[in-house]
Motif scaffolding. Structure first.
Motif, PDB file in Angstrom:
ATOM      1  N   ASN A  94       0.805  -1.223   0.000  1.00 36.97           N
ATOM      2  CA  ASN A  94       0.000   0.000   0.000  1.00 36.97           C
ATOM      3  C   ASN A  94       0.841   1.277   0.000  1.00 36.97           C
ATOM      4  OD1 ASN A  94      -2.611  -1.155  -0.029  1.00 36.97           O
ATOM      5  ND2 ASN A  94      -2.283  -1.798   2.095  1.00 36.97           N
ATOM      6  N   MET A  95       2.156   1.130  -0.006  1.00 31.84           N
ATOM      7  CA  MET A  95       3.038   2.300  -0.032  1.00 31.84           C
ATOM      8  C   MET A  95       2.973   2.969  -1.407  1.00 31.84           C
ATOM      9  SD  MET A  95       4.825   3.006   2.621  1.00 31.84           S
ATOM     10  CE  MET A  95       3.553   2.553   3.747  1.00 31.84           C
ATOM     11  N   PRO A  96       2.988   4.309  -1.459  1.00 29.56           N
ATOM     12  CA  PRO A  96       2.938   4.966  -2.777  1.00 29.56           C
ATOM     13  C   PRO A  96       4.093   4.538  -3.691  1.00 29.56           C
ATOM     14  CG  PRO A  96       3.414   6.556  -1.013  1.00 29.56           C
ATOM     15  CD  PRO A  96       3.018   5.269  -0.347  1.00 29.56           C
ATOM     16  N   GLU A  97       5.264   4.246  -3.097  1.00 33.34           N
ATOM     17  CA  GLU A  97       6.433   3.893  -3.925  1.00 33.34           C
ATOM     18  C   GLU A  97       6.329   2.493  -4.525  1.00 33.34           C
ATOM     19  OE1 GLU A  97       6.547   4.927  -0.773  1.00 33.34           O
ATOM     20  OE2 GLU A  97       8.168   6.371  -0.423  1.00 33.34           O
ATOM     21  N   TYR A  98       5.558   1.598  -3.883  1.00 36.49           N
ATOM     22  CA  TYR A  98       5.514   0.202  -4.351  1.00 36.49           C
ATOM     23  C   TYR A  98       4.446   0.077  -5.442  1.00 36.49           C
ATOM     24  CZ  TYR A  98       6.210  -4.838  -4.131  1.00 36.49           C
ATOM     25  OH  TYR A  98       6.517  -6.145  -4.455  1.00 36.49           O
ATOM     26  N   TYR A  99       4.888   0.399  -6.672  1.00 39.27           N
ATOM     27  CA  TYR A  99       3.962   0.461  -7.819  1.00 39.27           C
ATOM     28  C   TYR A  99       3.485  -0.921  -8.287  1.00 39.27           C
ATOM     29  CZ  TYR A  99       8.293  -0.916  -9.949  1.00 39.27           C
ATOM     30  OH  TYR A  99       9.432  -1.614 -10.232  1.00 39.27           O
TER      31      TYR A  99
ATOM     32  N   VAL B 151      12.402   2.080  -9.672  1.00 36.94           N
ATOM     33  CA  VAL B 151      12.523   0.783  -8.982  1.00 36.94           C
ATOM     34  C   VAL B 151      13.032   0.948  -7.539  1.00 36.94           C
ATOM     35  CG1 VAL B 151      13.675  -1.469  -8.970  1.00 36.94           C
ATOM     36  CG2 VAL B 151      12.854  -0.504 -11.128  1.00 36.94           C
ATOM     37  N   LEU B 152      14.106   1.708  -7.384  1.00 37.02           N
ATOM     38  CA  LEU B 152      14.759   1.748  -6.061  1.00 37.02           C
ATOM     39  C   LEU B 152      13.838   2.247  -4.934  1.00 37.02           C
ATOM     40  CD1 LEU B 152      17.370   0.724  -4.986  1.00 37.02           C
ATOM     41  CD2 LEU B 152      18.432   2.932  -5.467  1.00 37.02           C
TER      42      LEU B 152
ATOM     43  N   ALA C 141      16.846  -5.757  -8.365  1.00 36.50           N
ATOM     44  CA  ALA C 141      16.934  -4.988  -7.113  1.00 36.50           C
ATOM     45  C   ALA C 141      17.456  -5.954  -6.053  1.00 36.50           C
ATOM     46  CB  ALA C 141      15.565  -4.452  -6.721  1.00 36.50           C
ATOM     47  N   LYS C 142      18.432  -5.483  -5.271  1.00 32.99           N
ATOM     48  CA  LYS C 142      19.014  -6.355  -4.236  1.00 32.99           C
ATOM     49  C   LYS C 142      18.891  -5.668  -2.884  1.00 32.99           C
ATOM     50  CE  LYS C 142      22.344  -8.170  -7.518  1.00 32.99           C
ATOM     51  NZ  LYS C 142      23.730  -8.190  -7.984  1.00 32.99           N
TER      52      LYS C 142
END
Ligand code: AVI
Length: 314
Positions: free
Chosen positions: A39-44, A195-196, A243-244
């Motif tokens: 639900n985070m705005p960054e997690y598209y 992504v980051l 992504a790591k």
């Protein structure tokens, strides 16, 4: 269970470049943190796949090539809360398809919740939860001889290395029959500025999600990690498309773990690699599929072209 956890931790922390397996992120607290991440705005990722399921429902169903007069099984590996799938279930049911929905999950708790919520929201859909390991369950379903559509969504494949993903899809194919389908959710390769942040949200939930692994080892393995002395430090390079996530030791320190009977030493700035999140494109997926029985038949993407659900045919 605990023995296996302790063994994996010991193997990972004894390597020259330390690792911890990401599958141990998901205890009760980790599950709840992952819901928050989604639900985070960054997690598209979740939003993009939801867009595909909401706006292209008819095309997705058409790609299954199901016959309205022939019963089929819709199997979902790692069903979670089923939000995306309920769009599909609703449309399939309204249009008169004959099918059972078989969510497969290792978590009995999430399967029970899913079944209860679907009984309320979609009472006409027949839900047959399968509790256990993916391949155990597929093995038990294999002999049913009904056409099958398998869903493996949410970029879960991205947490596997390419070799593991290839082996996984090979085995999945071996448990299906010619003509069966797999809908595979993948996050697409794109620039680091998008992504980051998805792996480093401003509110620090992804950091908590990683640090939870240290709390878990303290609680379950009798470890002496000081969670405040490790820092979440994700990396992403577009050329590699992976992504790591890392936990970085803030200082020189030693940690004892009762369950392994060992002490592990960390230098200042030393990293523990916790997770990979592979991003895909057609070439990468084709290479991974080369030794499997699947081929790409269709690709569904969101408006921004961030995420793709690939329809693979056996
Ligand atoms: C479950 N999996 C697809 C997530 C991902 O994007 O790799 C796990 C995750 N890790 C950090 N944020 C989300």
């Amino acid at each position: 269970m605990i023995e296996q956890f302790a063994k994996s931790v010991d193997i990972g922390l004894s390597k020259p470049e330390k690792t911890l397996p990401s599958k141990y992120f998901y205890d009760k607290n980790g599950d709840a943190l992952f819901v928050e991440i989604m639900n985070m705005p960054e997690y598209y990722l979740t939003r993009c796949e939801m867009e595909i399921f909401s706006t292209q429902t008819a095309a997705l169903i058409e790609s299954f090539q199901a016959d309205k007069n022939t019963y089929f099984e819709l199997i979902e590996l790692g069903a979670g809360d089923g939000t995306k799938t309920s769009k599909l279930l609703e449309a399939l049911s309204t249009e008169g398809y004959q099918f059972d929905y078989l969510p497969v999950d290792i978590s009995k708790n999430s399967l029970d919740q899913l079944q209860t919520s679907l009984e309320q929201s979609l009472p006409d859909v027949s839900v047959i939860p399968k509790h256990g390991d993916y391949f155990e369950m597929l093995g038990s379903i294999k002999d049913s001889h009904h056409p099958k559509v398998v869903l493996f969504l949410g970029s879960n494949i991205g947490n596997m290395t390419d070799a593991v993903a290839s082996d996984f899809l090979y085995q999945l194919g071996a448990n299906l029959s010619k003509g069966d389908k797999l809908l595979l959710g993948t996050d697409l390769i794109k620039s680091a500025d998008i992504v980051l942040p998805a792996y480093n949200d401003k509110k620090g939930i992804t950091s908590e999600f990683n640090i939870n692994l240290l709390h878990r080892m303290n609680a379950e393995l009798g470890a002496s990690f000081d969670p405040d002395e490790f820092v979440h430090a994700p990396e992403y390079c577009i050329d590699e498309g992976i992504a790591k996530s890392y936990l970085l030791s803030a200082r020189k320190q030693s940690v004892e773990i009762e369950a392994t009977g060992k002490t592990y030493h960390f230098k200042e700035g030393e990293k523990i690699h916790t997770e990979i999140s592979r991003k895909y494109n057609d070439d990468i997926l084709s290479k991974i599929l080369a030794k499997t029985d699947f081929e790409i038949t269709q690709k569904f993407t969101d408006q921004n072209n961030y995420f793709a659900d690939y329809l693979l045919s056996r």
